[in-house]
Design a protein around this motif. Structure first.
Motif, PDB file in Angstrom:
ATOM      1  N   UNK A 259     -10.327  38.173  17.148  1.00  0.00           N
ATOM      2  CA  UNK A 259      -9.046  37.472  17.269  1.00  0.00           C
ATOM      3  C   UNK A 259      -9.284  35.995  17.537  1.00  0.00           C
ATOM      4  N   UNK A 260      -8.505  35.144  16.838  1.00  0.00           N
ATOM      5  CA  UNK A 260      -8.597  33.714  17.109  1.00  0.00           C
ATOM      6  C   UNK A 260      -8.143  33.467  18.538  1.00  0.00           C
ATOM      7  N   UNK A 337      -8.026  34.024  30.930  1.00  0.00           N
ATOM      8  CA  UNK A 337      -6.666  33.551  31.184  1.00  0.00           C
ATOM      9  C   UNK A 337      -6.241  32.543  30.124  1.00  0.00           C
ATOM     10  N   UNK A 338      -7.166  31.637  29.751  1.00  0.00           N
ATOM     11  CA  UNK A 338      -6.863  30.655  28.710  1.00  0.00           C
ATOM     12  C   UNK A 338      -6.657  31.341  27.357  1.00  0.00           C
ATOM     13  N   UNK A 339      -7.485  32.343  27.068  1.00  0.00           N
ATOM     14  CA  UNK A 339      -7.323  33.093  25.815  1.00  0.00           C
ATOM     15  C   UNK A 339      -5.973  33.799  25.783  1.00  0.00           C
ATOM     16  N   UNK A 340      -5.591  34.406  26.912  1.00  0.00           N
ATOM     17  CA  UNK A 340      -4.306  35.097  26.981  1.00  0.00           C
ATOM     18  C   UNK A 340      -3.150  34.131  26.753  1.00  0.00           C
ATOM     19  N   UNK A 341      -3.228  32.957  27.350  1.00  0.00           N
ATOM     20  CA  UNK A 341      -2.173  31.949  27.145  1.00  0.00           C
ATOM     21  C   UNK A 341      -2.075  31.560  25.668  1.00  0.00           C
ATOM     22  N   UNK A 343      -3.041  33.310  22.987  1.00  0.00           N
ATOM     23  CA  UNK A 343      -2.563  34.428  22.163  1.00  0.00           C
ATOM     24  C   UNK A 343      -1.074  34.656  22.373  1.00  0.00           C
ATOM     25  N   UNK A 344      -0.603  34.525  23.595  1.00  0.00           N
ATOM     26  CA  UNK A 344       0.834  34.704  23.838  1.00  0.00           C
ATOM     27  C   UNK A 344       1.662  33.630  23.150  1.00  0.00           C
ATOM     28  N   UNK A 345       1.091  32.450  22.972  1.00  0.00           N
ATOM     29  CA  UNK A 345       1.806  31.370  22.296  1.00  0.00           C
ATOM     30  C   UNK A 345       1.733  31.495  20.780  1.00  0.00           C
ATOM     31  N   UNK A 346       0.551  31.849  20.253  1.00  0.00           N
ATOM     32  CA  UNK A 346       0.334  31.836  18.807  1.00  0.00           C
ATOM     33  C   UNK A 346       0.340  33.220  18.162  1.00  0.00           C
TER      34      UNK A 346
END
Length: 393
Positions: A259-260, A337-341, A343-346
């Motif tokens: 996943x990107x 946490x940064x990855x989750x942010x 993915x939730x945005x994009x």
């Protein structure tokens, strides 16, 4: 527990083996100290015997012996109290400040009921390997405490392709940043990731054509583990449709999707297990983290889908993002946490996949334009040559 309380347990025959050994060692030490001091006093009093009546000397000697024994006993109590304080108070207090792998109580059984015996370390390693180090399933995890936040960590990895197992063991220092998943992960998928450095190199058309030409020259029964890159990122619904398109080909298995994870991060270093990958039964609360593993889907009578893939990935990611101590103790170089942010945005956008397939099927996939990059990890003579592997699940 005070020494007096421990001694009472010992006298009552209620002390454990460890407590009995501790008391007996201290009593023996106290007796030795008392005897030594008594001998010193006797030597000092030897001269006085010629200068004082015998009865007076014996009276003084007995009085001094009693006093010395009392002093030695108090000294032994103090030493024992310090040792017990270090063992039962200081060490647990220090350990509580850091990652606690043996924390229990938030696991879920296969039937969806709370599993009070499930330990945190099993959940954390399952999530980390699923997200960042595909190619192995985590089994039989133990963390034996050594005191002050140190543990002997032991767990087993089972290779998806060959079925071979690898026993991992070593000292986990919960107060330091660890590299268990990155350092000890011996799977081919991670090695391939590091060798290609990023998906950009994998997407180089000349590299992909060279790999396709090589695959075309292999015997048609050759079974290949390969990383595939997509011309454009796919949604999980598009990924599932692609998987369905090749499902009729015998032995063509989608196992893991990259996943990107950010504009500046290496895309594909975080991902999720797909329908073809083996998985264990370990999961946290189904209500809090739905589809963490696929037992929940089967128990609820659901089927694989793009939505299920997205939920599975987000549950894994949000679980480990909420456990920064585990992240620091077990993994290197990740900021979930940064990855989750991101993915939730994009949204969950898939860059590529890990597949097992026969060589001609991969060549066909390339020629159709479904992929624009191929990186070959392993080539077996035919599908069933890895006894205990994919076709023994």
């Amino acid at each position: 527990m005070t020494f007096r309380e421990l001694l009472e347990k010992y006298r009552a025959g209620q002390a454990s083996e460890e407590e009995r050994a501790l008391v007996e060692a201290e009593l023996e030490k106290s007796e030795a100290i008392a005897d030594y001091l008594a001998e010193q006093v006797e030597d000092e009093l030897g001269t006085a015997e010629t200068q004082a009546p015998a009865g007076e000397v014996r009276h003084i000697q007995k009085k001094m012996n009693r006093r010395l024994r009392r002093t030695a006993a108090w000294a032994a109590c103090i030493v024992l109290a310090v040792l017990l304080g270090v063992r039962f108070v200081a060490s647990p207090l220090v350990a509580s400040l850091y990652y606690q792998p043996n924390e229990k109580g938030f696991g879920t059984s296969i039937e969806g009921e709370p599993d009070t015996e499930c330990e945190a370390i099993a959940l954390d390693l399952t999530a980390l390997y699923s997200l960042t180090a595909p190619g192995n399933t985590v089994n039989s995890v133990t963390a034996r405490p050594e005191g002050f936040g140190r543990y002997i960590l032991t767990y087993e990895l089972r290779d998806w392709l060959t079925g071979e197992t690898d026993q991992i063991s070593g000292t986990l220092d919960a107060s330091q940043t660890g590299g268990w998943v990155r350092t000890f992960g011996s799977n081919f998928a991670l090695a391939t990731m590091e060798s290609i450095a990023d998906w950009g190199n994998l997407a180089d058309s000349s590299n992909g054509q060279a790999a396709a030409d090589y695959l075309a020259e292999l015997p048609p029964t050759s079974y290949v583990a390969a990383w595939l890159h997509f011309p454009e990122d796919l949604s999980t619904q598009e990924l599932f449709a692609l998987e369905e398109r090749y499902a009729w080909k015998e032995g063509f298995t989608f196992l893991w999707a990259g996943v990107r994870s950010g504009e500046e991060l290496l895309p594909g270093l975080v991902g999720f297990t797909m329908s073809g990958a083996p998985f264990n039964s370990i999961a946290p609360s189904w209500e809090d983290y739905p589809m963490f593993n696929w037992y929940q889907m089967r128990a609820e009578g659901k089927y694989y889908s793009g939505a299920a893939y997205a939920q599975h990935f987000l549950s894994m990611l949000s679980f480990i993002a909420g456990r920064p101590q585990a992240e620091n103790a077990l993994a290197w170089g990740q900021n979930f946490s940064a990855v989750l942010d991101y993915v939730e945005e994009h949204g969950v956008q898939v860059c590529g996949v890990l597949v097992y397939a026969e060589a001609p099927d991969l060549v066909q996939m390339w020629e159709r334009g479904d992929i624009d990059g191929i990186s070959i990890s392993t080539v077996l003579p035919y599908r069933y040559s890895a006894e205990g592997g994919q076709y023994s699940w």
